[in-house]
Motif scaffolding. Structure first.
Motif, short mmCIF file in Angstrom:
data_model
loop_
_atom_site.label_atom_id
_atom_site.label_comp_id
_atom_site.label_asym_id
_atom_site.label_seq_id
_atom_site.Cartn_x
_atom_site.Cartn_y
_atom_site.Cartn_z
N SER A 1 0.85 -1.18 0.00
CA SER A 1 0.00 0.00 0.00
C SER A 1 0.89 1.24 0.00
CB SER A 1 -0.92 0.01 1.23
OG SER A 1 -0.16 0.04 2.42
N GLY A 2 0.27 2.39 -0.27
CA GLY A 2 0.99 3.65 -0.18
C GLY A 2 1.39 4.26 -1.51
N GLY A 3 1.11 3.58 -2.59
CA GLY A 3 1.44 4.16 -3.89
C GLY A 3 0.51 5.32 -4.23
N GLY B 1 13.54 -20.84 1.66
CA GLY B 1 13.90 -21.24 0.31
C GLY B 1 12.91 -20.87 -0.77
N LEU B 2 11.87 -20.13 -0.42
CA LEU B 2 10.84 -19.78 -1.40
C LEU B 2 10.70 -18.26 -1.52
CD1 LEU B 2 8.08 -22.39 -0.48
CD2 LEU B 2 9.71 -22.49 -2.38
N ASP B 3 10.27 -17.85 -2.71
CA ASP B 3 10.03 -16.44 -2.99
C ASP B 3 8.54 -16.14 -2.92
OD1 ASP B 3 12.47 -17.12 -5.22
OD2 ASP B 3 12.72 -15.36 -3.94
N TYR B 4 8.22 -15.01 -2.32
CA TYR B 4 6.84 -14.56 -2.22
C TYR B 4 6.76 -13.13 -2.71
CZ TYR B 4 6.38 -18.70 0.66
OH TYR B 4 6.40 -20.00 1.11
N TRP B 5 5.67 -12.84 -3.44
CA TRP B 5 5.49 -11.51 -4.04
C TRP B 5 4.13 -10.95 -3.71
CZ3 TRP B 5 9.44 -9.19 -6.65
CH2 TRP B 5 10.49 -9.99 -7.08
N GLY B 6 4.08 -9.63 -3.59
CA GLY B 6 2.80 -8.95 -3.51
C GLY B 6 2.29 -8.65 -4.90
N GLN B 7 1.13 -8.01 -4.96
CA GLN B 7 0.50 -7.69 -6.24
C GLN B 7 1.00 -6.39 -6.85
OE1 GLN B 7 -1.76 -9.74 -7.97
NE2 GLN B 7 -0.89 -11.12 -6.45
N GLY B 8 1.67 -5.59 -6.05
CA GLY B 8 2.23 -4.35 -6.56
C GLY B 8 1.38 -3.14 -6.24
N THR B 9 2.05 -2.00 -6.14
CA THR B 9 1.38 -0.72 -5.95
C THR B 9 2.02 0.29 -6.91
OG1 THR B 9 0.71 0.94 -4.31
CG2 THR B 9 2.89 -0.02 -4.01
N GLN B 10 1.18 1.06 -7.57
CA GLN B 10 1.67 1.96 -8.62
C GLN B 10 2.19 3.26 -8.02
OE1 GLN B 10 1.95 1.46 -11.99
NE2 GLN B 10 2.90 3.50 -12.15
N VAL B 11 3.36 3.65 -8.46
CA VAL B 11 3.94 4.95 -8.11
C VAL B 11 4.13 5.73 -9.41
CG1 VAL B 11 5.98 6.14 -7.22
CG2 VAL B 11 5.09 4.12 -6.03
N THR B 12 3.54 6.91 -9.46
CA THR B 12 3.66 7.76 -10.63
C THR B 12 4.22 9.11 -10.19
OG1 THR B 12 1.78 6.69 -11.70
CG2 THR B 12 2.45 8.84 -12.56
N VAL B 13 5.33 9.50 -10.79
CA VAL B 13 5.97 10.77 -10.49
C VAL B 13 5.80 11.67 -11.70
CG1 VAL B 13 8.06 11.94 -9.72
CG2 VAL B 13 7.63 9.55 -9.05
N SER B 14 4.98 12.69 -11.53
CA SER B 14 4.65 13.53 -12.67
C SER B 14 4.22 14.91 -12.19
CB SER B 14 3.52 12.90 -13.48
OG SER B 14 3.08 13.78 -14.50
N SER B 15 4.56 15.92 -12.99
CA SER B 15 4.11 17.26 -12.67
C SER B 15 2.80 17.56 -13.39
CB SER B 15 5.18 18.28 -13.06
OG SER B 15 5.53 18.13 -14.41
#
Length: 115
Positions: free
Chosen positions: A7-9, A101-115
């Motif tokens: 969260s936080g994107g 020994g295993l990899d775990y991933w989240g679903q992702g959160t979008q970060v957009t840097v724009s003026s």
């Protein structure tokens, strides 16, 4: 099952800051390594910050001095503080954990840097 939820994107202007959070839940102790990755359109996923269970965090050169990673073991949460954001930081940011020994991933959160 182990779940990672980011969260936080959001959208921020160049020079601004964001803090991403990753809550880790499920059948997992606190003895895992964690990291943040990002993937921009048409680019490969890349590491932006990593923190082992024991040891110091590490960062690639393009974010060193601007990003920090931290963990709250009591809350099982990993944070990515991003300062002095640039348009090239725009990407989908993923939380990662390496445990037993295993990899775990989240679903992702979008970060957009724009003026």
């Amino acid at each position: 099952q182990i779940h990672l939820v980011e969260s936080g994107g959001g959208v921020v202007q160049p020079g601004g800051s964001l803090r991403l959070s990753c809550t880790v839940s499920g059948n997992i102790s606190s003895r895992y390594s964690s990291a943040w990755y990002r993937q921009a359109p048409d680019k490969q996923r890349e590491l932006v910050a990593a923190i082992p269970f024991v040891g110091n965090p590490n960062f690639p050169d393009d974010v060193k001095g601007r990003f920090t990673i931290s963990r709250d073991h009591a809350k099982n949460t990993v944070y990515l503080q991003m300062n002095s954001l640039k348009p090239e930081d725009t990407a989908l940011y993923y939380c990662h954990a390496f445990y037993m020994g295993l990899d775990y991933w989240g679903q992702g959160t979008q970060v957009t840097v724009s003026s």
